[in-house]
Design a protein around this motif. Sequence first.
Motif, PDB file in Angstrom:
ATOM      1  N   ILE A 377       1.250  -5.699  18.712  1.00  0.00           N
ATOM      2  CA  ILE A 377       0.643  -4.791  18.117  1.00  0.00           C
ATOM      3  C   ILE A 377      -0.170  -5.262  17.030  1.00  0.00           C
ATOM      4  N   HIS A 378      -1.257  -4.374  16.792  1.00  0.00           N
ATOM      5  CA  HIS A 378      -1.940  -4.775  15.407  1.00  0.00           C
ATOM      6  C   HIS A 378      -1.373  -4.359  14.363  1.00  0.00           C
ATOM      7  N   ILE A 379      -1.038  -5.206  13.265  1.00  0.00           N
ATOM      8  CA  ILE A 379      -0.510  -5.073  12.018  1.00  0.00           C
ATOM      9  C   ILE A 379      -1.416  -5.682  10.913  1.00  0.00           C
ATOM     10  N   LYS A 380      -1.643  -4.557  10.208  1.00  0.00           N
ATOM     11  CA  LYS A 380      -2.825  -5.103   8.941  1.00  0.00           C
ATOM     12  C   LYS A 380      -1.922  -6.055   7.886  1.00  0.00           C
ATOM     13  N   LYS A 381      -2.796  -6.691   7.288  1.00  0.00           N
ATOM     14  CA  LYS A 381      -2.405  -7.675   6.464  1.00  0.00           C
ATOM     15  C   LYS A 381      -2.294  -7.089   4.855  1.00  0.00           C
ATOM     16  N   LEU A 382      -1.295  -7.384   4.105  1.00  0.00           N
ATOM     17  CA  LEU A 382      -0.944  -6.984   2.717  1.00  0.00           C
ATOM     18  C   LEU A 382      -2.059  -7.524   2.010  1.00  0.00           C
ATOM     19  N   ILE A 383      -2.454  -8.914   2.173  1.00  0.00           N
ATOM     20  CA  ILE A 383      -3.421  -9.926   1.444  1.00  0.00           C
ATOM     21  C   ILE A 383      -4.807  -9.078   1.633  1.00  0.00           C
ATOM     22  N   LYS A 384      -5.180  -8.830   2.616  1.00  0.00           N
ATOM     23  CA  LYS A 384      -6.564  -8.193   2.892  1.00  0.00           C
ATOM     24  C   LYS A 384      -6.381  -6.635   2.175  1.00  0.00           C
ATOM     25  N   THR A 385      -5.298  -6.022   2.119  1.00  0.00           N
ATOM     26  CA  THR A 385      -5.398  -4.688   1.522  1.00  0.00           C
ATOM     27  C   THR A 385      -5.399  -4.832  -0.119  1.00  0.00           C
ATOM     28  N   TYR A 386      -5.046  -5.860  -0.631  1.00  0.00           N
ATOM     29  CA  TYR A 386      -4.937  -6.156  -1.966  1.00  0.00           C
ATOM     30  C   TYR A 386      -6.248  -6.510  -2.232  1.00  0.00           C
ATOM     31  N   HIS A 387      -7.050  -7.061  -1.569  1.00  0.00           N
ATOM     32  CA  HIS A 387      -8.617  -7.348  -2.026  1.00  0.00           C
ATOM     33  C   HIS A 387      -9.155  -6.145  -1.589  1.00  0.00           C
ATOM     34  N   GLU A 388      -9.034  -5.333  -0.701  1.00  0.00           N
ATOM     35  CA  GLU A 388      -9.488  -3.850  -0.612  1.00  0.00           C
ATOM     36  C   GLU A 388      -9.388  -2.757  -1.767  1.00  0.00           C
ATOM     37  N   THR A 389      -8.010  -3.106  -2.342  1.00  0.00           N
ATOM     38  CA  THR A 389      -7.818  -2.182  -3.487  1.00  0.00           C
ATOM     39  C   THR A 389      -9.082  -2.494  -4.535  1.00  0.00           C
ATOM     40  N   LYS A 390      -9.440  -3.622  -4.666  1.00  0.00           N
ATOM     41  CA  LYS A 390     -10.152  -3.864  -5.767  1.00  0.00           C
ATOM     42  C   LYS A 390     -11.903  -3.074  -5.611  1.00  0.00           C
ATOM     43  N   ARG A 391     -12.005  -2.600  -4.527  1.00  0.00           N
ATOM     44  CA  ARG A 391     -13.061  -1.431  -4.362  1.00  0.00           C
ATOM     45  C   ARG A 391     -13.218  -0.249  -5.381  1.00  0.00           C
ATOM     46  N   LEU A 392     -13.910  -0.059  -6.336  1.00  0.00           N
ATOM     47  CA  LEU A 392     -13.996   0.788  -7.015  1.00  0.00           C
ATOM     48  C   LEU A 392     -14.225   2.155  -6.679  1.00  0.00           C
ATOM     49  N   LYS A 393     -15.196   2.477  -5.304  1.00  0.00           N
ATOM     50  CA  LYS A 393     -15.144   3.824  -5.164  1.00  0.00           C
ATOM     51  C   LYS A 393     -14.159   4.094  -3.896  1.00  0.00           C
ATOM     52  N   VAL A 394     -13.697   5.347  -4.066  1.00  0.00           N
ATOM     53  CA  VAL A 394     -12.499   5.638  -3.206  1.00  0.00           C
ATOM     54  C   VAL A 394     -12.794   5.665  -1.583  1.00  0.00           C
ATOM     55  N   ASN A 395     -14.215   6.315  -1.650  1.00  0.00           N
ATOM     56  CA  ASN A 395     -14.551   6.544  -0.330  1.00  0.00           C
ATOM     57  C   ASN A 395     -15.288   5.106   0.244  1.00  0.00           C
ATOM     58  N   SER A 396     -15.395   4.196  -0.377  1.00  0.00           N
ATOM     59  CA  SER A 396     -15.680   2.753   0.063  1.00  0.00           C
ATOM     60  C   SER A 396     -14.538   2.162   0.986  1.00  0.00           C
ATOM     61  N   HIS A 397     -13.383   2.395   1.196  1.00  0.00           N
ATOM     62  CA  HIS A 397     -12.383   1.911   1.719  1.00  0.00           C
ATOM     63  C   HIS A 397     -12.493   2.117   3.118  1.00  0.00           C
ATOM     64  N   LYS A 398     -12.453   1.013   4.076  1.00  0.00           N
ATOM     65  CA  LYS A 398     -12.424   1.108   5.447  1.00  0.00           C
ATOM     66  C   LYS A 398     -11.215   0.816   6.083  1.00  0.00           C
TER      67      LYS A 398
END
Length: 455
Positions: A377-398
């Motif tokens: 199954i496709h399981i997401k990565k915590l390390i990529k999530t960490y970098h995604e949390t740095k996006r400032l705009k809430v709606n910019s998260h994919k």
Amino acid sequence: MSAYKYFNNQFKATSLKQIYHNHIESNTAVGLDKIGRDKFRQECDNHIEIINRKVHNNTYNFTPYKKKLISKGENKNPRVISIPTFRDRITLRAICNILAAVYKDLLNIEIPQIKIESINKNIKKKKYDKYIKIDVSNFYPSINHETLLKILKRKIRKPELIDLINKAIKNTTVTKAKNEKDEENKSGVPQGLSISNILAEIYLLDIDNKYKQNKKIFYTRYVDDILMFCKEKDCDKIFDDIKNDFQKTNLGIHELNKKNSKCQSGDINDELHYLGYKYKNRKSTIIENNKQKFEDSIANLLTTFKYKYDQATKPDAKNSSIDVLEWRLNLRITGCIFEGKKRGWMFYFSQIEDLTPIYSIDQTITKLVTRVCPKSIHIKKLIKTYHETKRLKVNSHKYITNFDILSVADKRKILTRYLGYKRLSKVDDETINKYFGMRITHIIQELEQDIGDIS
């Protein structure tokens, strides 16, 4: 606008009805009157009329709060939570709204992430070489009613509002209804009420302002946990001063650096724990215990899946359980955005600087999933999530799910595919939104249970 005008604005039928829909309607906790969510919804207009009438003629009384005990761990007394009735919840929320409006220019209530950001910045400053960490003893239960009311009266001239607050904090918390008159609560602010936090913040407003304005130190407080940075030569005097200030408010703090004391000072380069973060050599990471809690929550999800998968007899049911596992695991890993807020474990720890624990957790998750799940199954990565949390705009998260931008069709799909709802094709959009909000609120509580007792 004065407290008088805020009072009249909040305690009118239209405002009370809005409070109910915005804050109370989806709540499932039942108070001592045993009136549940569905029954209250049917009688809502009648209850709002009662609130409106009795508050304005100063005859409103709170039903005794129902006691709920929350474990704080081994060898610790449980935390007592007070659960109001639905009617009282509306009244308390209206009081909370008034206090927030009256004190909006004086209070700056920050979420933990904002405080951590400030700590990360100030701990790097070379002018500080010492830290002082302070725990307020038995904070909420020790707040003095007379002192609190005196502080409130500086800003509030509406006697009916002061009387209502006094009734709310003196109202007793019991395990079950009694026939005889219950004794009033003589000290402390009951925990679990919508007014609890803001009253506690108002109570310590003078102390916070005094030490925040001191240019020689860095000061921050989250509930009953205080952290200060200072020069070594100033450390003892600062502690003595703040201890005296707390005594003046009828609150106590432990002795400094005594054995088993929660009040400690030390070299700022030494290991320091605060709000779930660990600092060593002025660099932040995650406390090992909080890393372990998160890994345990992943293991629990997989254990639940394994049981349901093994119990399923039909291929469709087994495949469905795998789909649910993938969705729930990824939600636990990435967190989500809901009602404009960033939720979840990684969002909370998004300000760590040492990423070693994140890589370690990703490896653990991969091993656990490979061992338990019968197919890839496709399981997401915590390390990529960490970098995604740095996006400032809430709606910019994919990468991170944003529940706020989902269509009703998307919500129907999630409810039926992952959350166990059936036969929703004929259910109207408003009800779908209501179902979805209730279920996601519950899931978010699960997401954040690993960080709920950090302070």
